[in-house]
Design a protein around this motif. Sequence first.
Motif, PDB file in Angstrom:
ATOM      1  N   ALA A  11      -6.138   8.181  20.529  1.00 43.24           N
ATOM      2  CA  ALA A  11      -5.518   9.363  19.925  1.00 43.24           C
ATOM      3  C   ALA A  11      -5.716   9.348  18.416  1.00 43.24           C
ATOM      4  CB  ALA A  11      -4.028   9.403  20.260  1.00 43.24           C
ATOM      5  N   ALA A  12      -5.523   8.181  17.802  1.00 44.06           N
ATOM      6  CA  ALA A  12      -5.715   8.050  16.354  1.00 44.06           C
ATOM      7  C   ALA A  12      -7.173   8.300  15.975  1.00 44.06           C
ATOM      8  CB  ALA A  12      -5.272   6.662  15.894  1.00 44.06           C
ATOM      9  N   ALA A  13      -8.105   7.784  16.788  1.00 40.95           N
ATOM     10  CA  ALA A  13      -9.532   7.963  16.491  1.00 40.95           C
ATOM     11  C   ALA A  13      -9.929   9.433  16.545  1.00 40.95           C
ATOM     12  CB  ALA A  13     -10.371   7.147  17.467  1.00 40.95           C
ATOM     13  N   GLY A 127       4.097  -5.864  11.508  1.00 44.19           N
ATOM     14  CA  GLY A 127       2.859  -5.178  11.863  1.00 44.19           C
ATOM     15  C   GLY A 127       2.858  -3.736  11.397  1.00 44.19           C
ATOM     16  N   MET A 128       3.994  -3.048  11.567  1.00 51.05           N
ATOM     17  CA  MET A 128       4.086  -1.665  11.119  1.00 51.05           C
ATOM     18  C   MET A 128       3.952  -1.577   9.602  1.00 51.05           C
ATOM     19  SD  MET A 128       7.219   1.017  11.249  1.00 51.05           S
ATOM     20  CE  MET A 128       7.797   0.306   9.723  1.00 51.05           C
ATOM     21  N   LEU A 129       4.597  -2.497   8.881  1.00 44.81           N
ATOM     22  CA  LEU A 129       4.507  -2.488   7.422  1.00 44.81           C
ATOM     23  C   LEU A 129       3.075  -2.746   6.953  1.00 44.81           C
ATOM     24  CD1 LEU A 129       7.774  -4.422   6.464  1.00 44.81           C
ATOM     25  CD2 LEU A 129       7.331  -1.958   6.298  1.00 44.81           C
ATOM     26  N   ALA A 130       2.343  -3.623   7.668  1.00 48.69           N
ATOM     27  CA  ALA A 130       0.952  -3.904   7.302  1.00 48.69           C
ATOM     28  C   ALA A 130       0.077  -2.674   7.504  1.00 48.69           C
ATOM     29  CB  ALA A 130       0.422  -5.073   8.127  1.00 48.69           C
ATOM     30  N   ILE A 131       0.281  -1.956   8.606  1.00 49.05           N
ATOM     31  CA  ILE A 131      -0.494  -0.744   8.869  1.00 49.05           C
ATOM     32  C   ILE A 131      -0.188   0.327   7.826  1.00 49.05           C
ATOM     33  CG2 ILE A 131      -0.834   1.151  10.501  1.00 49.05           C
ATOM     34  CD1 ILE A 131      -0.350  -0.888  12.759  1.00 49.05           C
ATOM     35  N   ILE A 132       1.095   0.466   7.481  1.00 53.95           N
ATOM     36  CA  ILE A 132       1.480   1.457   6.467  1.00 53.95           C
ATOM     37  C   ILE A 132       0.897   1.069   5.109  1.00 53.95           C
ATOM     38  CG2 ILE A 132       3.440   2.407   5.183  1.00 53.95           C
ATOM     39  CD1 ILE A 132       5.049   2.134   7.811  1.00 53.95           C
ATOM     40  N   ALA A 133       0.902  -0.226   4.795  1.00 52.07           N
ATOM     41  CA  ALA A 133       0.305  -0.686   3.535  1.00 52.07           C
ATOM     42  C   ALA A 133      -1.175  -0.314   3.489  1.00 52.07           C
ATOM     43  CB  ALA A 133       0.484  -2.195   3.388  1.00 52.07           C
ATOM     44  N   GLY A 134      -1.868  -0.449   4.617  1.00 53.91           N
ATOM     45  CA  GLY A 134      -3.266  -0.042   4.670  1.00 53.91           C
ATOM     46  C   GLY A 134      -3.437   1.445   4.412  1.00 53.91           C
ATOM     47  N   GLY A 135      -2.528   2.258   4.964  1.00 52.43           N
ATOM     48  CA  GLY A 135      -2.581   3.696   4.707  1.00 52.43           C
ATOM     49  C   GLY A 135      -2.347   4.029   3.251  1.00 52.43           C
ATOM     50  N   LEU A 136      -1.415   3.318   2.618  1.00 55.38           N
ATOM     51  CA  LEU A 136      -1.149   3.539   1.201  1.00 55.38           C
ATOM     52  C   LEU A 136      -2.368   3.187   0.348  1.00 55.38           C
ATOM     53  CD1 LEU A 136       2.491   2.121   0.942  1.00 55.38           C
ATOM     54  CD2 LEU A 136       1.805   4.503   0.619  1.00 55.38           C
ATOM     55  N   VAL A 137      -3.000   2.045   0.670  1.00 47.63           N
ATOM     56  CA  VAL A 137      -4.187   1.628  -0.076  1.00 47.63           C
ATOM     57  C   VAL A 137      -5.305   2.657   0.090  1.00 47.63           C
ATOM     58  CG1 VAL A 137      -6.038  -0.085  -0.176  1.00 47.63           C
ATOM     59  CG2 VAL A 137      -3.658  -0.834  -0.015  1.00 47.63           C
ATOM     60  N   LEU A 138      -5.488   3.144   1.327  1.00 45.55           N
ATOM     61  CA  LEU A 138      -6.574   4.072   1.615  1.00 45.55           C
ATOM     62  C   LEU A 138      -6.392   5.405   0.897  1.00 45.55           C
ATOM     63  CD1 LEU A 138      -9.124   3.990   3.432  1.00 45.55           C
ATOM     64  CD2 LEU A 138      -7.799   5.212   5.157  1.00 45.55           C
ATOM     65  N   SER A 139      -5.136   5.826   0.740  1.00 45.15           N
ATOM     66  CA  SER A 139      -4.879   7.131   0.130  1.00 45.15           C
ATOM     67  C   SER A 139      -4.547   7.035  -1.359  1.00 45.15           C
ATOM     68  CB  SER A 139      -3.711   7.824   0.853  1.00 45.15           C
ATOM     69  OG  SER A 139      -2.546   7.022   0.830  1.00 45.15           O
ATOM     70  N   ALA A 254     -11.808   7.703   7.856  1.00 48.66           N
ATOM     71  CA  ALA A 254     -12.656   7.258   6.746  1.00 48.66           C
ATOM     72  C   ALA A 254     -13.885   6.512   7.253  1.00 48.66           C
ATOM     73  CB  ALA A 254     -11.841   6.358   5.810  1.00 48.66           C
ATOM     74  N   ALA A 255     -13.688   5.696   8.309  1.00 54.90           N
ATOM     75  CA  ALA A 255     -14.817   4.964   8.880  1.00 54.90           C
ATOM     76  C   ALA A 255     -15.865   5.917   9.439  1.00 54.90           C
ATOM     77  CB  ALA A 255     -14.321   4.020   9.972  1.00 54.90           C
ATOM     78  N   ILE A 256     -15.410   6.984  10.095  1.00 54.87           N
ATOM     79  CA  ILE A 256     -16.331   7.985  10.640  1.00 54.87           C
ATOM     80  C   ILE A 256     -17.055   8.710   9.513  1.00 54.87           C
ATOM     81  CG2 ILE A 256     -16.438  10.183  11.907  1.00 54.87           C
ATOM     82  CD1 ILE A 256     -14.199   9.024  13.692  1.00 54.87           C
ATOM     83  N   SER A 257     -16.338   8.983   8.417  1.00 54.26           N
ATOM     84  CA  SER A 257     -16.974   9.619   7.260  1.00 54.26           C
ATOM     85  C   SER A 257     -18.104   8.755   6.719  1.00 54.26           C
ATOM     86  CB  SER A 257     -15.937   9.862   6.155  1.00 54.26           C
ATOM     87  OG  SER A 257     -14.990  10.816   6.548  1.00 54.26           O
ATOM     88  N   SER A 266     -15.744   1.696  -0.612  1.00 51.69           N
ATOM     89  CA  SER A 266     -15.109   1.103  -1.780  1.00 51.69           C
ATOM     90  C   SER A 266     -14.359  -0.163  -1.374  1.00 51.69           C
ATOM     91  CB  SER A 266     -14.122   2.095  -2.413  1.00 51.69           C
ATOM     92  OG  SER A 266     -13.029   2.326  -1.537  1.00 51.69           O
ATOM     93  N   LEU A 267     -13.968  -0.930  -2.370  1.00 48.64           N
ATOM     94  CA  LEU A 267     -13.182  -2.133  -2.125  1.00 48.64           C
ATOM     95  C   LEU A 267     -11.844  -1.783  -1.483  1.00 48.64           C
ATOM     96  CD1 LEU A 267     -12.791  -5.172  -2.449  1.00 48.64           C
ATOM     97  CD2 LEU A 267     -11.903  -4.741  -4.751  1.00 48.64           C
ATOM     98  N   LEU A 268     -11.265  -0.630  -1.886  1.00 44.43           N
ATOM     99  CA  LEU A 268      -9.993  -0.211  -1.308  1.00 44.43           C
ATOM    100  C   LEU A 268     -10.110   0.006   0.188  1.00 44.43           C
ATOM    101  CD1 LEU A 268      -8.564   2.312  -3.949  1.00 44.43           C
ATOM    102  CD2 LEU A 268      -7.850  -0.040  -3.517  1.00 44.43           C
ATOM    103  N   PHE A 269     -11.275   0.513   0.648  1.00 42.65           N
ATOM    104  CA  PHE A 269     -11.473   0.742   2.080  1.00 42.65           C
ATOM    105  C   PHE A 269     -11.365  -0.572   2.845  1.00 42.65           C
ATOM    106  CE2 PHE A 269     -14.277   0.702   5.765  1.00 42.65           C
ATOM    107  CZ  PHE A 269     -13.802   1.783   6.491  1.00 42.65           C
ATOM    108  N   TRP A 270     -12.033  -1.610   2.361  1.00 37.88           N
ATOM    109  CA  TRP A 270     -12.012  -2.893   3.063  1.00 37.88           C
ATOM    110  C   TRP A 270     -10.636  -3.550   2.981  1.00 37.88           C
ATOM    111  CZ3 TRP A 270     -15.530  -3.115   6.392  1.00 37.88           C
ATOM    112  CH2 TRP A 270     -16.811  -2.601   6.152  1.00 37.88           C
ATOM    113  N   LEU A 271      -9.935  -3.353   1.859  1.00 41.44           N
ATOM    114  CA  LEU A 271      -8.574  -3.878   1.746  1.00 41.44           C
ATOM    115  C   LEU A 271      -7.659  -3.177   2.745  1.00 41.44           C
ATOM    116  CD1 LEU A 271      -6.586  -5.724   0.285  1.00 41.44           C
ATOM    117  CD2 LEU A 271      -6.259  -3.926  -1.435  1.00 41.44           C
TER     118      LEU A 271
END
Length: 348
Positions: A11-13, A127-139, A254-257, A266-271
């Motif tokens: 669903a996310a993909a 786990g939820m906080l890690a996923i949200i942190a990834g979203g914050l970094v990405l945006s 972003a990966a599909i883009s 960018s480095l932020l993407f991998w982080l």
Amino acid sequence: MNTSVIYALAAAALFGASTPLAKVLGAEVPPVLLAGLLYLGSGVGLVLVRCLRDRGWKSSGLPAGEWPWLVGAILFGGVLGPVALMFGLTRTSGATASLMLNLEPVLTALLAWVVFKENADRRIVLGMLAIIAGGLVLSWPTGHTPDVSQSWLGPIAVAFACLCWAMDNNLTRKVSASDSLYIAGSKGLFAGLVNCTVAFTLGAQWVPVQVLTPTLLIGFLGYGVSLVLFVLALRGLGAARTGAYFSTAPFLGAAISILVLGESVSLLFWLAAAFMLFGVWLHLTESHAHQHQHQPLEHTHRHTHDEHHQHEHDGDEPAGIAHSHTHQHAPIQHSHPHFPDIHHRHTH
């Protein structure tokens, strides 16, 4: 891997892919109208699929007690949420709005844990906080973004939109055992009609057929099929865990883009990828087991005969074949690993 986890990530993909795919079209469609058309493609497409599946129109089969939950989900997710977001976007910067949209999984989880009493241990919270942190970094904005904020009303409106979608997620969980095509189709139709009405009220013009057709198709896949899978995931995982998995959508988009559009990495993407993969790993390796009591329950959903489905049939359905009918669960007490699915909504 649990089937419901696959549903949530798929669903996310699909939802994440809808943004770069819409970008490929190069269509200059006003944002509100674009949202309306995507939702409309979702609703119309799912209604047609359901009619084909059932060889004509069939009643929802939704129990009387579940209608308030579905109506509430449509009201919050299909009406109030989109309108609040569009209002907020006119009064705040895109960067601020993107960051604030990460509130949705947080609010979904908080409502699930505090109001709807889903269980949560430290591993799931981390786990939820890690996923949200990834979203914050990405945006996170990488350059200077002009501040178009006019007042505090913009951020408040975006935050309210996130709260509406969090309510939508938790209310939809209440009806997730019912027909997922009907649930997702209803929400898509209402959200599409509301957003299109708002767009035309704001002066938008109708789009040409060569733009309309692919837009509706992307809406059907990225919003419609995605929402059906989201409902199936809610059925097996509960709102908090499904919301966490679904939060990977920006990363997958972003990966599909990168793969389809050839955009730079960018480095932020991998982080962000590292944060999200760590969070998903924590959720995938969860093991929650304890002695629990099942209360008497009657509902309808697709199932096979397992330890939770030991009932007789009026028909001749083989025990090992998946089938759907109204059935009753007798009280039972046992212990085994489980998620807060439709059979495990007990307190802890």
